[in-house]
Motif scaffolding. Structure first.
Motif, PDB file in Angstrom:
ATOM      1  N   LEU A   1       6.030 -23.254  29.843  1.00 25.34           N
ATOM      2  CA  LEU A   1       6.255 -23.606  31.247  1.00 25.34           C
ATOM      3  C   LEU A   1       5.266 -22.833  32.118  1.00 25.34           C
ATOM      4  N   PRO A   2       4.788 -23.423  33.203  1.00 22.14           N
ATOM      5  CA  PRO A   2       3.748 -22.783  34.025  1.00 22.14           C
ATOM      6  C   PRO A   2       4.315 -21.728  34.980  1.00 22.14           C
ATOM      7  N   VAL A   3       4.978 -20.719  34.428  1.00 23.01           N
ATOM      8  CA  VAL A   3       5.691 -19.745  35.257  1.00 23.01           C
ATOM      9  C   VAL A   3       4.912 -18.455  35.493  1.00 23.01           C
ATOM     10  N   PHE A   4       3.836 -18.245  34.723  1.00 21.44           N
ATOM     11  CA  PHE A   4       3.048 -17.040  34.933  1.00 21.44           C
ATOM     12  C   PHE A   4       2.095 -17.255  36.108  1.00 21.44           C
ATOM     13  N   GLN A   5       1.386 -16.225  36.503  1.00 22.67           N
ATOM     14  CA  GLN A   5       0.557 -16.312  37.700  1.00 22.67           C
ATOM     15  C   GLN A   5      -0.377 -17.520  37.667  1.00 22.67           C
ATOM     16  N   SER A   6      -0.460 -18.164  38.823  1.00 22.14           N
ATOM     17  CA  SER A   6      -1.339 -19.329  39.032  1.00 22.14           C
ATOM     18  C   SER A   6      -1.057 -20.467  38.061  1.00 22.14           C
ATOM     19  N   GLY A   7       0.198 -20.608  37.635  1.00 24.54           N
ATOM     20  CA  GLY A   7       0.582 -21.736  36.801  1.00 24.54           C
ATOM     21  C   GLY A   7       0.254 -21.599  35.329  1.00 24.54           C
ATOM     22  N   HIS A   8      -0.071 -20.409  34.868  1.00 24.65           N
ATOM     23  CA  HIS A   8      -0.329 -20.210  33.438  1.00 24.65           C
ATOM     24  C   HIS A   8       0.984 -20.224  32.667  1.00 24.65           C
ATOM     25  N   GLY A   9       0.877 -20.517  31.388  1.00 27.22           N
ATOM     26  CA  GLY A   9       2.024 -20.493  30.500  1.00 27.22           C
ATOM     27  C   GLY A   9       1.544 -20.491  29.064  1.00 27.22           C
ATOM     28  N   GLY A  10       2.466 -20.294  28.142  1.00 24.44           N
ATOM     29  CA  GLY A  10       2.139 -20.318  26.727  1.00 24.44           C
ATOM     30  C   GLY A  10       2.179 -18.938  26.094  1.00 24.44           C
ATOM     31  N   ILE A  11       2.429 -18.924  24.801  1.00 26.19           N
ATOM     32  CA  ILE A  11       2.556 -17.669  24.052  1.00 26.19           C
ATOM     33  C   ILE A  11       1.237 -16.903  24.036  1.00 26.19           C
ATOM     34  N   HIS A  12       0.124 -17.633  23.989  1.00 32.11           N
ATOM     35  CA  HIS A  12      -1.186 -16.976  23.980  1.00 32.11           C
ATOM     36  C   HIS A  12      -1.384 -16.166  25.264  1.00 32.11           C
ATOM     37  N   TYR A  13      -1.044 -16.757  26.411  1.00 28.68           N
ATOM     38  CA  TYR A  13      -1.210 -16.051  27.678  1.00 28.68           C
ATOM     39  C   TYR A  13      -0.273 -14.841  27.747  1.00 28.68           C
ATOM     40  N   LEU A  14       0.938 -15.007  27.240  1.00 32.12           N
ATOM     41  CA  LEU A  14       1.904 -13.910  27.264  1.00 32.12           C
ATOM     42  C   LEU A  14       1.420 -12.721  26.439  1.00 32.12           C
ATOM     43  N   LEU A  15       0.836 -12.990  25.274  1.00 28.20           N
ATOM     44  CA  LEU A  15       0.520 -11.917  24.335  1.00 28.20           C
ATOM     45  C   LEU A  15      -0.933 -11.455  24.333  1.00 28.20           C
ATOM     46  N   LEU A  16      -1.868 -12.307  24.815  1.00 26.34           N
ATOM     47  CA  LEU A  16      -3.288 -11.975  24.637  1.00 26.34           C
ATOM     48  C   LEU A  16      -4.128 -12.050  25.905  1.00 26.34           C
ATOM     49  N   SER A  17      -3.508 -12.083  27.056  1.00 29.17           N
ATOM     50  CA  SER A  17      -4.277 -12.133  28.303  1.00 29.17           C
ATOM     51  C   SER A  17      -4.459 -10.719  28.858  1.00 29.17           C
ATOM     52  N   PRO A  18      -5.334 -10.541  29.840  1.00 33.68           N
ATOM     53  CA  PRO A  18      -5.499  -9.214  30.437  1.00 33.68           C
ATOM     54  C   PRO A  18      -4.212  -8.686  31.086  1.00 33.68           C
ATOM     55  N   THR A  19      -3.300  -9.590  31.436  1.00 37.04           N
ATOM     56  CA  THR A  19      -2.069  -9.170  32.120  1.00 37.04           C
ATOM     57  C   THR A  19      -0.857  -9.070  31.182  1.00 37.04           C
ATOM     58  N   SER A  20      -1.083  -9.188  29.890  1.00 38.65           N
ATOM     59  CA  SER A  20       0.035  -9.153  28.931  1.00 38.65           C
ATOM     60  C   SER A  20       0.864  -7.882  29.029  1.00 38.65           C
ATOM     61  N   GLY A  21       0.216  -6.742  29.220  1.00 38.98           N
ATOM     62  CA  GLY A  21       0.946  -5.476  29.299  1.00 38.98           C
ATOM     63  C   GLY A  21       1.931  -5.451  30.447  1.00 38.98           C
ATOM     64  N   TYR A  22       1.502  -5.984  31.600  1.00 40.01           N
ATOM     65  CA  TYR A  22       2.413  -6.065  32.744  1.00 40.01           C
ATOM     66  C   TYR A  22       3.612  -6.941  32.392  1.00 40.01           C
ATOM     67  N   LEU A  23       3.313  -8.145  31.904  1.00 38.42           N
ATOM     68  CA  LEU A  23       4.375  -9.117  31.620  1.00 38.42           C
ATOM     69  C   LEU A  23       5.402  -8.555  30.646  1.00 38.42           C
ATOM     70  N   LEU A  24       4.923  -7.950  29.571  1.00 38.99           N
ATOM     71  CA  LEU A  24       5.836  -7.458  28.543  1.00 38.99           C
ATOM     72  C   LEU A  24       6.658  -6.264  29.009  1.00 38.99           C
ATOM     73  N   SER A  25       6.229  -5.618  30.084  1.00 42.82           N
ATOM     74  CA  SER A  25       6.983  -4.472  30.609  1.00 42.82           C
ATOM     75  C   SER A  25       8.150  -4.891  31.504  1.00 42.82           C
ATOM     76  N   TYR A  26       8.171  -6.142  31.931  1.00 43.37           N
ATOM     77  CA  TYR A  26       9.155  -6.549  32.942  1.00 43.37           C
ATOM     78  C   TYR A  26      10.611  -6.321  32.542  1.00 43.37           C
ATOM     79  N   PRO A  27      11.029  -6.665  31.317  1.00 47.22           N
ATOM     80  CA  PRO A  27      12.440  -6.392  30.973  1.00 47.22           C
ATOM     81  C   PRO A  27      12.789  -4.907  31.056  1.00 47.22           C
ATOM     82  N   ALA A  28      11.900  -4.046  30.568  1.00 49.41           N
ATOM     83  CA  ALA A  28      12.170  -2.605  30.609  1.00 49.41           C
ATOM     84  C   ALA A  28      12.183  -2.087  32.041  1.00 49.41           C
ATOM     85  N   ALA A  29      11.257  -2.563  32.869  1.00 42.07           N
ATOM     86  CA  ALA A  29      11.196  -2.115  34.265  1.00 42.07           C
ATOM     87  C   ALA A  29      12.453  -2.545  35.023  1.00 42.07           C
ATOM     88  N   ALA A  30      12.892  -3.777  34.804  1.00 43.03           N
ATOM     89  CA  ALA A  30      14.122  -4.248  35.457  1.00 43.03           C
ATOM     90  C   ALA A  30      15.321  -3.456  34.956  1.00 43.03           C
TER      91      ALA A  30
END
Length: 197
Positions: free
Chosen positions: A84-113
Motif C-alpha cells: 500500500l502507498p503509505v510511506f512517504q510520497s506514496g511509496h510502498g512495498g517490502i523493498h522500500y521498508l527494508l532497503l531504502s535510505p529511510t528504513s531505519g526510521y520506519l523500523l524504529s516506529y513501533p519502539a518509539a511509540a
C-alpha cells in the motif's frame, strides 16, 4: 503496595476501551501516520525528506499508550510492506521498508511509540516539561535508528549524521514542543469536563 493506574487520553475519553474500539484506534492511527507521510518536503542534499511522520508516531504513542501505540505502528509498517502507498510520497512495498535510505526510521516506529506511550501511561504527558522529555526520548530513538541504518547504507557514520540527523533537529524540536504543549492542555480540558459533568 498498590500500583498506579495506567491511563492515556484515549483510554479515559473512550472508556470502556474494549477490543473493537482498540482495533479501530490502531487502524485509525496507522492511517493518520500514512497520511502524515504524504506531507513530505524533499531536501536537495539528502535522500531523507522532511515529513510529518515522526510527529504522528510520537502522538500515537502518547495518546494510545505503549501497547496500542506500538500495534498502530506495526499495522502501519504491515500496510506498507503489503504494497500500500503509505510511506512517504506514496511509496510502498517490502523493498522500500527494508532497503531504502529511510528504513531505519520506519523500523524504529513501533519502539518509539512504545517508549513514548509507556511514559505517557505513567503521567509524563500531563505536564509540559515531562511531556517534552517523553516525546524527545521517542524522537531520539527514531533519529538513532535512522542514523544507524543510514550509516550502513551510506558507508560513513559522519556523513550519515549530517544527512539523516542534523537537518531534522530543529523541525523535530518544534514538533515536540507543539505536542508537549497540547497534551497537558487536553488533560486539563478533560479534567474540567469531568468536574462540570
Amino acid at each position: 503496595m498498590s500500583q498506579a493506574k495506567i491511563e492515556t487520553l484515549s483510554s479515559v475519553v473512550l472508556t470502556p476501551l474494549d477490543e473493537v474500539r482498540s482495533a479501530l484506534l490502531v487502524l485509525s492511527f496507522s492511517l493518520l501516520t500514512a497520511l502524515s507521510a504524504q506531507v513530505a518536503v524533499p531536501l536537495p542534499f539528502t535522500p531523507v525528506p522532511m515529513t510529518g511522520q515522526t510527529f504522528a508516531v510520537l502522538l500515537t504513542g502518547a495518546l494510545l499508550g505503549s501497547r496500542l501505540g506500538a500495534l498502530a505502528m506495526i499495522a502501519y509498517l504491515a500496510e506498507g510492506a503489503a504494497g500500500l502507498p503509505v510511506f512517504q510520497s506514496g511509496h510502498g512495498g517490502i523493498h522500500y521498508l527494508l532497503l531504502s535510505p529511510t528504513s531505519g526510521y520506519l523500523l524504529s516506529y513501533p519502539a518509539a511509540a512504545f517508549v513514548t506511550g509507556w511514559l505517557a501511561e505513567r503521567g509524563w504527558d500531563r505536564r509540559f516539561l515531562s511531556a517534552v522529555a517523553a516525546l524527545a526520548l521517542g524522537n531520539a530513538l527514531i533519529l538513532l535508528c535512522g542514523w544507524s541504518w543510514f550509516a550502513v547504507w551510506s558507508g560513513s557514520p559522519a556523513q550519515a549524521f549530517s544527512l539523516s540527523v542534523a537537518p531534522f533537529v530543529v523541525g523535530d524540536a518544534a514538533k515536540i514542543t507543539l505536542a508537549a504543549a497540547a497534551l497537558p492542555l487536553a488533560w486539563s480540558a478533560l479534567g474540567r469536563r469531568k468536574a462540570e459533568g
